[in-house]
Enzyme design. Structure first.
Site, PDB file in Angstrom:
ATOM      1  N   ASN A   1      -5.189 -11.034  -6.802  1.00 14.55           N
ATOM      2  CA  ASN A   1      -5.233 -11.654  -5.483  1.00 14.55           C
ATOM      3  C   ASN A   1      -6.450 -12.542  -5.271  1.00 14.55           C
ATOM      4  O   ASN A   1      -6.390 -13.520  -4.541  1.00 14.55           O
ATOM      5  CB  ASN A   1      -5.175 -10.583  -4.382  1.00 14.55           C
TER       6      ASN A   1
ATOM      7  N   THR B   1      13.622   5.555  10.162  1.00 12.96           N
ATOM      8  CA  THR B   1      14.538   4.454  10.470  1.00 12.96           C
ATOM      9  C   THR B   1      13.947   3.149   9.950  1.00 12.96           C
ATOM     10  O   THR B   1      12.766   2.880  10.121  1.00 12.96           O
ATOM     11  CB  THR B   1      14.781   4.385  11.993  1.00 12.96           C
TER      12      THR B   1
ATOM     13  N   CYS C   1     -10.559  -8.678   2.379  1.00  9.77           N
ATOM     14  CA  CYS C   1     -11.064  -7.336   2.703  1.00  9.77           C
ATOM     15  C   CYS C   1     -12.573  -7.320   2.700  1.00  9.77           C
ATOM     16  O   CYS C   1     -13.179  -6.559   3.424  1.00  9.77           O
ATOM     17  CB  CYS C   1     -10.587  -6.316   1.676  1.00  9.77           C
TER      18      CYS C   1
ATOM     19  N   GLN D   1       1.199 -10.352  -5.770  1.00  6.66           N
ATOM     20  CA  GLN D   1       0.859 -11.781  -5.823  1.00  6.66           C
ATOM     21  C   GLN D   1       1.798 -12.561  -6.743  1.00  6.66           C
ATOM     22  O   GLN D   1       1.727 -13.781  -6.807  1.00  6.66           O
ATOM     23  CB  GLN D   1      -0.596 -11.973  -6.266  1.00  6.66           C
TER      24      GLN D   1
ATOM     25  N   SER E   1       4.903  -6.853  -1.413  1.00  4.98           N
ATOM     26  CA  SER E   1       4.581  -6.906   0.017  1.00  4.98           C
ATOM     27  C   SER E   1       5.176  -8.173   0.619  1.00  4.98           C
ATOM     28  O   SER E   1       4.968  -9.268   0.094  1.00  4.98           O
ATOM     29  CB  SER E   1       3.057  -6.919   0.159  1.00  4.98           C
ATOM     30  N   GLY E   2       5.907  -8.034   1.751  1.00  5.05           N
ATOM     31  CA  GLY E   2       6.591  -9.189   2.343  1.00  5.05           C
ATOM     32  C   GLY E   2       5.646 -10.248   2.893  1.00  5.05           C
ATOM     33  O   GLY E   2       5.907 -11.445   2.768  1.00  5.05           O
ATOM     34  N   HIS E   3       4.519  -9.810   3.479  1.00  3.70           N
ATOM     35  CA  HIS E   3       3.698 -10.790   4.215  1.00  3.70           C
ATOM     36  C   HIS E   3       2.910 -11.725   3.306  1.00  3.70           C
ATOM     37  O   HIS E   3       2.235 -12.634   3.785  1.00  3.70           O
ATOM     38  CB  HIS E   3       2.770 -10.094   5.217  1.00  3.70           C
TER      39      HIS E   3
ATOM     40  N   THR F   1       0.841  -1.200   0.000  1.00 11.00           N
ATOM     41  CA  THR F   1       0.000   0.000   0.000  1.00 11.00           C
ATOM     42  C   THR F   1       0.876   1.251   0.000  1.00 11.00           C
ATOM     43  O   THR F   1       0.609   2.204  -0.747  1.00 11.00           O
ATOM     44  CB  THR F   1      -0.963  -0.023   1.207  1.00 11.00           C
TER      45      THR F   1
HETATM   46  N1  PLP Z   1      -1.996  -5.476  -3.967  1.00  9.62           N
HETATM   47  C1  PLP Z   1      -2.414  -6.744  -3.952  1.00  9.62           C
HETATM   48  C2  PLP Z   1      -2.572  -7.484  -5.249  1.00  9.62           C
HETATM   49  C3  PLP Z   1      -2.707  -7.368  -2.746  1.00  9.62           C
HETATM   50  O1  PLP Z   1      -3.124  -8.642  -2.740  1.00  9.62           O
HETATM   51  C4  PLP Z   1      -2.549  -6.636  -1.544  1.00  9.62           C
HETATM   52  C5  PLP Z   1      -2.923  -7.252  -0.255  1.00  9.62           C
HETATM   53  O2  PLP Z   1      -3.968  -7.876  -0.136  1.00  9.62           O
HETATM   54  C6  PLP Z   1      -2.092  -5.320  -1.603  1.00  9.62           C
HETATM   55  C7  PLP Z   1      -1.834  -4.780  -2.834  1.00  9.62           C
HETATM   56  C8  PLP Z   1      -1.881  -4.502  -0.349  1.00  9.62           C
HETATM   57  O3  PLP Z   1      -0.783  -5.016   0.357  1.00  9.62           O
HETATM   58  P1  PLP Z   1      -0.443  -4.546   1.840  1.00  9.62           P
HETATM   59  O4  PLP Z   1      -1.630  -4.835   2.672  1.00  9.62           O
HETATM   60  O5  PLP Z   1       0.743  -5.331   2.243  1.00  9.62           O
HETATM   61  O6  PLP Z   1      -0.149  -3.099   1.828  1.00  9.62           O
END
Ligand code: PLP
Length: 661
Positions: free
Chosen positions: A154, A240, A329, A182, A202-204, A71
């Site tokens: 996603n 930081t 979401c 993704q 995104s790492g997670h 994001t």
């Molecule tokens: N873009 C895609 C395709 C995603 O699947 C997601 C998370 O669901 C995001 C952006 C947003 O990622 P984050 O929540 O790590 O900021």
């Protein structure tokens, strides 16, 4: 053991990544801006992680920044591109794929407004396979300031045709962002070789913790920092650095590079095919919402005719399998998926979607267990008359309530007399009702409406068309479905009589003088003191009302830690499982030594209210999340039960040694 199949929402942290994060938190905790050796060590760790990402993503001379997640990466890219567009009269559009993650259109709207650019924001249509309309892109490119096209979706896993998009962008006036979230670790990406200007990650979503991500910026692409301050990341992103996140992400990237921890695309495809086969077997008639040939081998998005997304999610959850409906979401809302709607899929598919996603570190044993659980879900549906095919016969008795958008339909059955009747069915419920009636195989004595609503009449007509003749009511009926000339409808030991009202009729069910139940819009004055009025609509989850009730009565909430004390102080208590039979079939029955257990699904609660009120025995309700049990306990307390308890938080929060799910 939990089988987590929701990797597109987030992943667990890989053990070596957790180890690296701990090391960075406790031992190598330096600030990479410090010039002493503790700081230098931290900088070296950061440089190593960045170098790995640069190699894996082939970033060439482009920049790669550590950010907090996708994001933030998206905001930075959009801010950078839009800032560069100020004063340019040759651009008119900001484009984004219609199936893009919400962060993208929201960022476009936000920065377009803040920078007062006044550009027109347009969604690029996608086809039924979820792929971008290349002709639309080609046509708009010469006047487009920023175009955003994700690498893979996603919700559906649909992989975009980035080469085709790039070719369609030959006359692009502005910049191109590709959300790579993704795709990371699942698709090869060679960023410098493409004309992509910005790519957030995104790492997670790939076994690193939440709060760490990457943003690629092509060499020469405009850049405006989102955060100004101490000048970290070459003054492009101040603050930081999140060193434990960077250390963990570095460990994940190392695992990607060494090829030991992650499965190849071919292996993942075999896993996906095994999962798809198990799903097809468990849910005959299932449809995949995107063609498997175009989707990541880690994602399956499907719908099953006649089964809601919510029911399927509850079913999987009961089998300790975590999936999501549409996207995480939107999980709290029952709205259809906008992604599937944009693809033009029929409403039932968009509203009934379930997403199952694995991470590339999945193992063969894990997939085998996932397939076994999926098959068990199918078996549960067959045993409980919910499968699209091959249902086992069931015994119907008492009242079962079917809900549709707050409206209540009741099926009344008598096992001894082998007769049943329906009150207030809706057309959308007919297939489910046909299934339930087929499984119990009792002829219908009547199909009644309490209000004369046109929907009830339509449902009656469809039932007449869809049900075998042996199950249908015989003889002539009036507009409300009542058999002409009948004073009462016999239902085993009970009989149903009617009282006309201004709107239609109230249906009274009972054995003696005082009706046990009243169906329809019942004026309170018409109710005998103990008659339970079953509502026609129940958005507030009241289940039943009666003339004498305690409006302000509240159930008593217990948490898992209070259970032992509850058992000790309430020796005669009854533990009531209000989950539906298809959930109960899949889980071990909770054990609370010394406490009697009763299964009373929420859909059948009406049957138990009167005996429980008469008995006044302590009742402890539980369900999966604590929601349904709270509703049940609330209803009992309101109707006059003095000892209705609910297990707050439900089974999900129970200490493992008390209840094994
Ligand atoms: N873009 C895609 C395709 C995603 O699947 C997601 C998370 O669901 C995001 C952006 C947003 O990622 P984050 O929540 O790590 O900021």
């Amino acid at each position: 053991m939990e089988i987590y199949l929701d990797a597109n929402a987030t992943t667990p942290v890989l053990p070596q990544a957790a180890q690296a994060a701990l090391q960075a938190l406790a031992q190598d905790f330096g600030n990479p801006s410090s010039v002493h050796s503790t700081g230098l060590k931290a900088r070296a760790l950061m440089d190593t992680a960045r170098a790995r990402a640069q190699r894996l993503l082939d970033t060439g001379a482009g920049r790669l920044l550590f950010v907090s997640g996708a994001t933030e990466g998206i905001q930075t890219a959009v801010l950078s591109a839009l800032t560069a567009l100020r004063g340019r009269s040759d651009v008119q559009w900001l484009l984004y794929g219609a199936t893009e993650h919400k962060a993208v259109p929201e960022a476009l709207k936000h920065w377009n407004r803040l920078l007062d650019l006044g550009l027109e924001i347009k969604a690029i249509p996608v086809d039924t396979d979820g792929r971008h309309d290349l002709a639309f892109i080609r046509e708009h490119a010469p006047r487009t300031g920023l175009i955003c096209t994700m690498a893979a979706n996603n919700e559906t896993g649909v992989v975009s045709d980035l080469a085709g998009i790039e070719a369609a962008l030959s006359a692009l006036a502005g910049y191109w962002m590709v959300d790579g979230v993704q795709a990371l670790g699942k698709l090869p990406m060679k960023l410098a070789a493409s004309r992509i200007d910005y790519a957030p990650f995104s790492g997670h979503k790939l076994y690193a913790p939440k709060g760490i991500g990457l943003l690629y910026v092509r060499e020469g692409a405009p850049f405006t920092p989102l955060m100004a301050g101490g000048g970290q990341e070459g003054a492009l992103r101040s603050g930081t650095e999140n060193m434990s996140g960077i250390a963990a992400l570095g460990a994940v990237l190392a695992a990607l590079e060494d090829g030991q921890s992650f499965r190849s695309a071919a292996e993942l495809t075999r896993y996906r095919d095994a999962l798809a086969a198990a799903l097809r077997e468990a849910f005959p008639g299932l449809v995949f919402n995107a063609p498997l040939a175009h989707v990541l081998p880690t994602t399956l998005n499907f719908a099953v005719p006649g089964l809601s997304s919510r029911l399927l999610q509850d079913l999987f959850d009961a089998a300790d399998v975590r999936v999501s409906g549409g996207s995480a979401c939107s999980a709290a809302k029952a709205a259809p998926s906008f992604v599937l709607e944009a693809m033009g899929l029929p409403h039932w598919q968009a509203a009934g979607a379930v997403r199952l996603s694995i991470g590339p570190a999945a193992t063969a044993e894990f997939i085998a267990e996932a397939c076994a659980r999926i098959r068990a879900c199918g078996e549960s549906l067959r045993q409980n008359c919910l499968s699209p095919q091959d249902n086992a016969p069931t015994v119907g008795d008492g009242i079962t309530r079917f809900m549709l958008d707050g409206a209540c339909c009741y099926l009344l059955a008598d096992a001894a007399a082998k007769r049943c009747l329906l009150i207030d069915p809706q057309p959308e419920q007919v297939s489910r009702l046909v299934q339930a009636l087929g499984c119990q195989d009792y002829p219908l004595a009547a199909i009644l409406s309490t209000s004369g609503d046109d929907a009830h009449r339509q449902a009656r007509e469809i039932l007449h068309a869809d049900l075998p003749a042996a199950l249908l009511p015989a003889g002539e009926t009036d507009a409300l479905g009542w058999p002409v000339g009948a004073g009462a409808i016999e239902l085993g030991a009970r009989r149903l009589v009617r009282r006309p009202t201004a709107e239609g009729q109230v249906l009274l069910l009972g054995a003696g003088d005082e009706a046990q139940f009243a169906f329809g819009e019942v004026p309170v004055a018409m109710l005998a003191p103990h008659t339970l009025a079953a509502p026609t609509h129940d958005d507030a989850a009241l289940f039943a009302t009666r003339a004498l009730q305690r409006e302000d009565a509240e159930p008593i909430q217990l948490d898992g830690m209070q259970l032992a004390a509850f058992v000790a102080t309430h020796p005669g208590a009854l533990l009531v499982d209000v989950r539906e039979p298809y959930e109960q079939f899949l889980t071990h029955t909770p054990e609370l030594p010394g406490v009697e257990l009763q299964a009373m699904p929420i859909s059948r609660l009406l049957n138990a209210i009167e005996p429980w009120l008469a008995e006044q025995r302590p009742l402890l309700f539980f369900c999966r999340s604590g929601n349904r049990s709270r509703q049940a306990a609330q209803a009992l307390a309101r109707l006059g039960h003095g000892q209705a308890f609910t297990l707050a938080g439900g089974l999900a929060l129970m200490p493992g040694n008390v209840v094994h799910v």
